[in-house]
Enzyme design. Sequence first.
Site, mmCIF file in Angstrom:
data_model
loop_
_atom_site.group_PDB
_atom_site.id
_atom_site.type_symbol
_atom_site.label_atom_id
_atom_site.label_comp_id
_atom_site.label_asym_id
_atom_site.label_seq_id
_atom_site.Cartn_x
_atom_site.Cartn_y
_atom_site.Cartn_z
ATOM 1 C CB THR A 101 65.984 -22.055 -8.562
ATOM 2 O OG1 THR A 101 67.208 -22.217 -7.980
ATOM 3 C CG2 THR A 101 66.033 -22.667 -9.994
ATOM 4 C CB SER A 140 74.364 -18.967 -9.845
ATOM 5 O OG SER A 140 73.795 -20.012 -9.066
ATOM 6 C CB THR A 141 69.316 -19.109 -8.195
ATOM 7 O OG1 THR A 141 68.620 -19.376 -9.313
ATOM 8 C CG2 THR A 141 68.148 -18.656 -7.340
ATOM 9 C CG ASN A 142 72.716 -20.824 -5.630
ATOM 10 O OD1 ASN A 142 71.558 -20.698 -5.720
ATOM 11 N ND2 ASN A 142 73.608 -21.865 -5.557
ATOM 12 C CB THR A 187 57.733 3.546 38.542
ATOM 13 O OG1 THR A 187 57.304 3.527 39.940
ATOM 14 C CG2 THR A 187 58.320 4.660 38.083
ATOM 15 C CB SER A 318 30.910 -0.533 20.200
ATOM 16 O OG SER A 318 30.068 -1.633 20.689
ATOM 17 C CB SER A 319 28.153 -3.477 16.498
ATOM 18 O OG SER A 319 28.549 -4.683 17.344
ATOM 19 C CE LYS A 324 34.377 -0.006 24.304
ATOM 20 N NZ LYS A 324 35.421 -0.144 23.242
#
Length: 464
Positions: A101, A140-142, A187, A318-319, A324
């Site tokens: 609403t 209506s909202t509905n 697999t 990577s830091s 990497k």
Amino acid sequence: MVNTREESDFIGKKQIPATALWGIHTARAVENFSISGQLVHPELIKAYGEVKLACAQTNNALDFWEDKTKAEAIEKVAFEMSQGLLNKHILVDALQGGAGTSTNMNVNEVLANRALQILGKELGDYKAVSPLDDINLHQSTNDTYPTALKVAAIRLLRELEQQVLNLQEAFQQKEKEFAHIVKIGRTQLQDAVLTTLGREMSAYAEALNRDRWRIYKCEERLRVVNLGGTAIGTGLGAPKQFIFRVVDKLRENTNIGLARSENLIDGTQNADVFVEVSGILKACAVNLLKISNDLRLLSSGPHAGLGEINLPQLQAGSSIMPGKVNPVIPEAVVQAAMKVMGNDQVIAQACGAGNLELNPFMPLIANSLLESIDLLKNASKLFNEKCVSYVTANADVCRMRVHNSTATITALVPKIGYERCSEIVKMVENSGLSIKEAALKSGHLTACEFDELITPEAVCRLGN
């Protein structure tokens, strides 16, 4: 000091900024629902504009407004909303009580005040153009909210379908590029039998083809709307001619094959269609999750993992570890897929929690469903344009593995039989020879026969 105007509702009076297109109902909703910090999805707002436009055009055609200048102004502003021109004025939180609403009233107020601007009248002069008696006439909202949601979802699903198709075609291209590369099929993550890298890519393309088709069929599930049913699907307050004509007008305007629900009571109280569509989105998310993780695994290493394919290097990973590079795009896609799966559970709970003639949790359903479509659309586009299209193969690594894995032995069984193949496996284990070297030393095969049994054509042949 901010200039204000005074507006009133059933609860009381309130000061509203004088230049605001929204009104008292919106102000109360903004105060009440500071929950998610997210605004209503922009496509839902545009779709709401389309719904309001169809209603206005139908009411105008049925002569419910004597003042045609006002009618034309209402049609004009609804069209503006359908084009996204009024989105910034929809301020309510995406998550709200009241079955939507607050969204409907925010829309009604903005359209009323924008119409007043066009007519040269004061903002808030609701005797001239009323959010309820004019903009919300016979609605209506509905019935408007779920209808707008379905229109928005269909539009976004069409975009998602295209992105899934593009991703499917990217994998089909890789299928062709890698058709000649024989590799170990696995697999349970263990060496199994020979296949080709192209065949591996073809399976991903086929899964996405199913997703594309399922997404396309979602439109059939969403095209039935309850517009005209008003509060609970009985059409209370709306004349028959309006109910019979308004969906036709919306269908004409949107170019979407919308149809009025044969049972408007059902269409208003039950939301299971959104669960069905969300399940299809979840299936797509599952495939994206599986494919993304497969590419991460196949590219792992690059020196101490499988390393059978290379993903594009996009940023340092990577830091602390120099050199990497991480598979950041598949990782991002995995997270999007997981979020969609979570949203599916939220949608199922919200749809199941509806009571009697109405589901009050439509805002949560709308927010979660449209977010899922966006996530899948954006993730598919990203996956295609920044990852899959640039995947390359490490043919030498695949070849080395074929010559050294006992999985290759299975390809020899049709030619020399199980027992002789078992002898070759034992020879490999005891001597350190490659599969090919042991096979030739056994005397059961020539070099030409061995090579013929592990060609791309041989390992992809259906049957022996």
